[in-house]
Design a protein around this motif. Structure first.
Motif: not given
Length: 129
Positions: A43-49, A62-69, A81-89
């Motif tokens: 997959k391509e590199r994705e800017g998370v935050s 958008d893929s992490v909004k509301g879950r990551f801080t 980077l606090q990551m909550n409600s983690l998903k397999p993706e």
């Protein structure tokens, strides 16, 4: 010598949480906007935050909004980077990095590819049951 060292990754079940840390050295942290990006195999590199130099503004994909801080402590030269409600993706190698320009340039008014200057070796995050 600019150095960024990520830590805190691991294996977590879906719905779980992880807190990633990034230790900065060799430069003045508060001179730079700092971002986290991730890269999964094939997959391509994705800017998370992204967090501004002064800690006053934060931005999220958008893929992490509301879950990551994202947060930073310039005095301790640390970024988190606090990551909550983690998903397999969310499974990927996560990197912290300095940005060439301000966060707002890449995240507003519409997202555009983020340009990074320096980054660390990354930390693996695996979300799986």
């Amino acid at each position: 010598q600019v150095q960024l060292v990520e830590s805190g990754g691991g294996l977590v079940q879906p719905g779980g949480s992880l807190r990633l840390s990034c230790a900065a050295s060799g430069f003045t942290l508060n001179y730079y906007a700092i971002g986290w990006f991730r890269q999964a195999p094939g997959k391509e590199r994705e800017g998370v935050s992204c967090i501004s130099r002064s800690n006053s503004r934060t931005y999220y994909a958008d893929s992490v909004k509301g879950r990551f801080t994202i947060s930073r402590d310039n005095a301790k030269k640390m970024v988190y980077l606090q990551m909550n409600s983690l998903k397999p993706e969310d499974t990927a190698v996560y990197y912290c990095a300095t940005l060439i320009r301000a966060c707002s340039y890449y995240y507003t008014p519409a997202p555009k590819p983020v340009e990074y200057d320096y980054w660390g070796q990354g930390t693996q995050v695996t979300v799986s049951s």
